[in-house]
Design a protein around this motif. Structure first.
Motif, PDB file in Angstrom:
ATOM      1  N   LEU A  69      69.886 -18.933  52.418  1.00 33.49           N
ATOM      2  CA  LEU A  69      70.686 -17.849  52.888  1.00 33.49           C
ATOM      3  C   LEU A  69      70.237 -16.443  51.961  1.00 33.49           C
ATOM      4  O   LEU A  69      69.836 -15.519  52.107  1.00 33.49           O
ATOM      5  CB  LEU A  69      72.449 -17.215  53.216  1.00 33.49           C
ATOM      6  N   LEU A  70      70.613 -16.467  50.568  1.00 30.63           N
ATOM      7  CA  LEU A  70      70.123 -16.254  49.474  1.00 30.63           C
ATOM      8  C   LEU A  70      69.060 -15.327  49.543  1.00 30.63           C
ATOM      9  O   LEU A  70      68.460 -13.915  49.681  1.00 30.63           O
ATOM     10  CB  LEU A  70      70.696 -15.770  47.915  1.00 30.63           C
ATOM     11  N   LEU A  71      67.865 -16.398  49.576  1.00 35.42           N
ATOM     12  CA  LEU A  71      66.478 -16.058  49.860  1.00 35.42           C
ATOM     13  C   LEU A  71      65.900 -15.181  51.524  1.00 35.42           C
ATOM     14  O   LEU A  71      65.100 -14.275  51.167  1.00 35.42           O
ATOM     15  CB  LEU A  71      65.782 -17.220  50.236  1.00 35.42           C
ATOM     16  N   PHE A  72      66.668 -15.749  52.467  1.00 35.47           N
ATOM     17  CA  PHE A  72      66.507 -14.414  53.587  1.00 35.47           C
ATOM     18  C   PHE A  72      66.674 -13.675  53.232  1.00 35.47           C
ATOM     19  O   PHE A  72      66.280 -12.200  53.866  1.00 35.47           O
ATOM     20  CB  PHE A  72      67.273 -15.662  54.694  1.00 35.47           C
ATOM     21  N   SER A  73      68.094 -13.531  52.652  1.00 36.89           N
ATOM     22  CA  SER A  73      68.737 -11.891  52.673  1.00 36.89           C
ATOM     23  C   SER A  73      68.059 -10.791  51.569  1.00 36.89           C
ATOM     24  O   SER A  73      67.353  -9.779  51.232  1.00 36.89           O
ATOM     25  CB  SER A  73      70.399 -11.380  51.781  1.00 36.89           C
ATOM     26  N   LEU A  74      67.194 -11.476  50.924  1.00 38.43           N
ATOM     27  CA  LEU A  74      66.009 -10.565  49.706  1.00 38.43           C
ATOM     28  C   LEU A  74      64.662 -10.327  50.427  1.00 38.43           C
ATOM     29  O   LEU A  74      64.215  -9.455  50.272  1.00 38.43           O
ATOM     30  CB  LEU A  74      66.046 -11.718  48.787  1.00 38.43           C
ATOM     31  N   ILE A  75      64.400 -11.235  51.348  1.00 35.99           N
ATOM     32  CA  ILE A  75      63.299 -10.595  52.564  1.00 35.99           C
ATOM     33  C   ILE A  75      63.133  -8.803  52.888  1.00 35.99           C
ATOM     34  O   ILE A  75      64.610  -8.977  53.822  1.00 35.99           O
ATOM     35  CB  ILE A  75      62.874 -11.564  53.324  1.00 35.99           C
ATOM     36  N   PRO A  76      62.277  -8.435  52.510  1.00 42.52           N
ATOM     37  CA  PRO A  76      62.213  -7.261  53.276  1.00 42.52           C
ATOM     38  C   PRO A  76      62.300  -6.626  54.011  1.00 42.52           C
ATOM     39  O   PRO A  76      62.053  -7.316  54.999  1.00 42.52           O
ATOM     40  CB  PRO A  76      61.202  -6.058  51.941  1.00 42.52           C
ATOM     41  N   ARG A  77      63.517  -6.119  54.754  1.00 46.08           N
ATOM     42  CA  ARG A  77      63.012  -6.448  55.794  1.00 46.08           C
ATOM     43  C   ARG A  77      63.294  -5.680  56.711  1.00 46.08           C
ATOM     44  O   ARG A  77      61.817  -5.067  58.231  1.00 46.08           O
ATOM     45  CB  ARG A  77      65.295  -6.081  56.983  1.00 46.08           C
ATOM     46  N   GLN A  78      62.289  -4.012  56.092  1.00 46.18           N
ATOM     47  CA  GLN A  78      61.366  -2.846  56.551  1.00 46.18           C
ATOM     48  C   GLN A  78      60.165  -3.952  57.538  1.00 46.18           C
ATOM     49  O   GLN A  78      60.328  -2.865  57.922  1.00 46.18           O
ATOM     50  CB  GLN A  78      61.554  -2.577  54.836  1.00 46.18           C
ATOM     51  N   GLN A  79      59.764  -4.308  56.560  1.00 49.96           N
ATOM     52  CA  GLN A  79      58.025  -5.116  56.937  1.00 49.96           C
ATOM     53  C   GLN A  79      58.934  -5.162  59.115  1.00 49.96           C
ATOM     54  O   GLN A  79      57.605  -5.063  59.210  1.00 49.96           O
ATOM     55  CB  GLN A  79      58.180  -6.072  56.731  1.00 49.96           C
ATOM     56  N   CYS A  80      59.696  -6.164  59.212  1.00 51.87           N
ATOM     57  CA  CYS A  80      60.227  -6.699  60.185  1.00 51.87           C
ATOM     58  C   CYS A  80      60.520  -5.236  61.554  1.00 51.87           C
ATOM     59  O   CYS A  80      60.376  -5.669  62.481  1.00 51.87           O
ATOM     60  CB  CYS A  80      61.179  -7.427  60.431  1.00 51.87           C
ATOM     61  N   GLU A  81      60.262  -4.628  60.962  1.00 53.18           N
ATOM     62  CA  GLU A  81      60.731  -2.887  62.121  1.00 53.18           C
ATOM     63  C   GLU A  81      59.556  -2.453  62.151  1.00 53.18           C
ATOM     64  O   GLU A  81      59.442  -1.520  63.234  1.00 53.18           O
ATOM     65  CB  GLU A  81      61.985  -2.553  61.325  1.00 53.18           C
ATOM     66  N   ILE A  82      58.685  -2.780  61.217  1.00 52.11           N
ATOM     67  CA  ILE A  82      57.479  -2.199  61.708  1.00 52.11           C
ATOM     68  C   ILE A  82      56.272  -2.906  62.774  1.00 52.11           C
ATOM     69  O   ILE A  82      55.997  -3.471  62.525  1.00 52.11           O
ATOM     70  CB  ILE A  82      57.104  -1.265  60.386  1.00 52.11           C
ATOM     71  N   CYS A  83      56.455  -1.380  64.003  1.00 50.75           N
ATOM     72  CA  CYS A  83      55.559  -2.964  64.623  1.00 50.75           C
ATOM     73  C   CYS A  83      54.607  -2.204  65.377  1.00 50.75           C
ATOM     74  O   CYS A  83      53.993  -1.582  66.293  1.00 50.75           O
ATOM     75  CB  CYS A  83      56.736  -3.073  66.695  1.00 50.75           C
ATOM     76  N   LYS A  84      53.451  -2.197  64.398  1.00 54.88           N
ATOM     77  CA  LYS A  84      52.138  -0.943  64.543  1.00 54.88           C
ATOM     78  C   LYS A  84      51.601  -1.637  65.802  1.00 54.88           C
ATOM     79  O   LYS A  84      51.635  -2.973  66.127  1.00 54.88           O
ATOM     80  CB  LYS A  84      51.578  -1.223  63.161  1.00 54.88           C
ATOM     81  N   VAL A  85      50.798  -0.706  65.805  1.00 57.26           N
ATOM     82  CA  VAL A  85      49.888  -1.986  67.294  1.00 57.26           C
ATOM     83  C   VAL A  85      49.116  -2.078  66.431  1.00 57.26           C
ATOM     84  O   VAL A  85      48.495  -2.157  65.895  1.00 57.26           O
ATOM     85  CB  VAL A  85      48.479  -0.285  68.150  1.00 57.26           C
ATOM     86  N   SER A  86      48.645  -3.702  67.629  1.00 53.31           N
ATOM     87  CA  SER A  86      47.607  -4.588  66.690  1.00 53.31           C
ATOM     88  C   SER A  86      46.116  -3.636  66.728  1.00 53.31           C
ATOM     89  O   SER A  86      45.615  -2.733  67.719  1.00 53.31           O
ATOM     90  CB  SER A  86      47.680  -5.647  67.840  1.00 53.31           C
TER      91      SER A  86
END
Ligand code: CBY
Length: 434
Positions: free
Chosen positions: A12-29
């Motif tokens: 849980l601790l490790l998961f919470s450390l993953i920077p969420r920001q990366q997941c939210e950027i949905c750039k064009v492939s």
């Protein structure tokens, strides 16, 4: 605690450390990049790569890595001359955008830019905005969209600004975020970018301030994000088409302030791609506002010490003068109603214009037929003509007055130069306060 019990906790601790920001950027492939070609084409081949209006276009092309080195060098050299010759008359936001464009990344060797001088001048223009607010009931010389750009540029380029003042004036309840009680998503989004920069500079220790200011700024971001999300439409846009790009940027940098289920970035992105395929964002400024977000970039990625990324001219678009194409306006004439409304007085005229004409053409025709009632002046902006006076009455930011454009009683979401009128339309310019 036994080791086997600790494992889920560690996970849980490790998961919470993953920077969420990366997941939210949905750039064009990569595969879908060609979908962006019309935008890049609109920007590069337009006259908007000239003059101060070019700032947003340049910023966007450079952040996205769409220029080759020659194009970049040519455009930047030209732009430096423009900024130098027009600086005293630029508004604060125009200068802020110019600084962001010039310092978007480190350009070719041999181009030297005196940032500290430009940033100092911006600091003075920002001060004049604050002074106007103090003297005129909280109304800046320009508006909060521009003040946000000012703070963003001052923050990114180590300029002078007071953190407590920023925390005070950027409260989400401030009237300057609203036009006619309607929250301006464009304004809120740029404010989030500016406040996020200020917040980062405090947390990184660059800027010393009271923790109270940090808490306030944090809270402002949270509330502004909530307001932006409340303007999400059924089809995924945030506010309207034009405000969506900067709103996406604001959401990219503040993913800790909302939940995954509150915003599905892919839905917004797909809607925007659909709009592009249908020919939207034909105006260079509109294209410039949407492009960075589609590339997963934000104005916070501006960094004058980071070398520019030069695309290998991916779309083979040149900066040569475009062959001018006159729009296919058919010769047939249409009739529209046009009125000037001042308080309760309405002066109306029926005018005949060519099919395919825009609001401005109607105003010109009415002026030709009756200059006493329908005279007007307009100023060129990066969004096309902005109506400044009608019958000699001048819009004024200090009183929050302007000439509102309406069609059939509804305010337009396009300017006078881009709204195409239809036969029988009831067009109106109305003296209003916002
Ligand atoms: N840019 C600015 O300073 C403008 C900031 C902005 C928030 C801007 C929208 C958003 C943007 N991304 O640039 C803005 N509009 C402002 C602040 C204003 C006010 C301008 C006066 C001031 N305080 O500085 C004001 C008066 C409230 C205003 N906008 C009026 C209008 C109408 C113009 C009518 C006229 N007299 O010509 C109009 C047409 C609304 C109406 N029905 O009357 C209008 N704005 C529109 C439609 C728009 C959008 C343009 C969209 C388009 N396709 O042309 C807009 C993008 C924008 C420009 N306004 Co204002 C908002 C949107 O729809 N998302 C900084 C500078 C350095 O570039």
């Amino acid at each position: 605690m036994r080791q086997s019990h600790q494992l889920p906790l560690v996970g849980l601790l490790l998961f919470s450390l993953i920077p969420r920001q990366q997941c939210e950027i949905c750039k064009v492939s990569k595969e879908n990049k060609t979908a962006l070609k019309p935008l890049v084409h609109t920007m590069i081949s337009s006259n908007y790569t000239k003059g101060i209006q070019a700032a947003k276009v340049l910023l966007s092309l450079r952040l996205g890595g769409f220029l080759n080195q020659n194009q970049d060098q040519h455009l930047i050299e030209q732009f430096i001359l423009t900024v130098r010759s027009t600086e005293p008359s630029l508004t604060s936001g125009q200068l802020a955008l110019a600084i962001l464009a010039l310092g978007a990344c480190k350009g070719p060797d041999g181009i030297s830019i005196n940032y500290s001088e430009l940033v100092k001048k911006l600091g003075n223009k920002y001060k004049a905005e604050i002074k106007n607010m103090e003297d005129h009931d909280g109304n800046p010389l320009t508006n909060y969209y521009q003040l946000s750009l000012d703070v963003l540029a001052l923050c990114l380029f180590s300029g002078n600004y007071s953190v407590p003042k920023v925390a005070e004036i950027f409260k989400p309840g401030n009237k300057n975020y609203y036009f006619h009680k309607q929250f301006s998503v464009d304004t809120g989004a740029t404010a989030v970018l500016a406040l996020t920069c200020v917040k980062r500079s405090i947390t990184s220790g660059q800027n010393k301030t009271d923790t109270k200011d940090l808490d306030n700024i944090d809270n402002h971001i949270k509330l502004l994000i909530r307001k932006i999300l409340s303007q999400k439409t059924e089809n995924g846009l945030l506010g309207n088409r034009e405000s969506t790009g900067e709103a996406m940027q604001a959401l990219f940098v503040s993913s800790n302030y909302y939940n995954r289920n509150q915003w599905v970035c892919q839905k917004t992105r797909n809607r925007v791609l659909k709009e592009i395929s249908q020919g939207a964002f034909r105006m260079p400024t509109a294209a410039a506002q949407i492009l960075p977000a589609l590339m997963g970039k934000t104005y916070l990625d501006v960094n004058k010490d980071f070398s520019c990324v030069y695309g290998s001219d991916i779309f083979h678009i040149s900066t040569q003068e475009p062959i001018s194409v006159t729009p296919a306006v058919s010769a047939s004439q249409i009739k529209v109603n046009y009125s000037v409304v001042i308080n309760n007085a309405k002066d109306r005229i029926v005018v005949s214009v060519a099919n395919g004409s825009v609001f401005l053409n109607v105003m010109e025709q009415a002026q030709k037929e009756n200059a006493a009632l329908f005279s007007f002046t307009a100023e060129e902006t990066s969004w096309g003509p902005y109506i400044t006076t009608v019958r000699g009455i001048k819009a004024n930011t200090t009183d929050r007055t302007y000439w509102e454009l309406l069609s059939n009683g509804e305010p337009l979401s396009k300017g006078a130069g881009s709204y195409v009128v239809h036969a029988g339309d009831d067009l109106e310019v109305r003296w209003s306060t916002y």
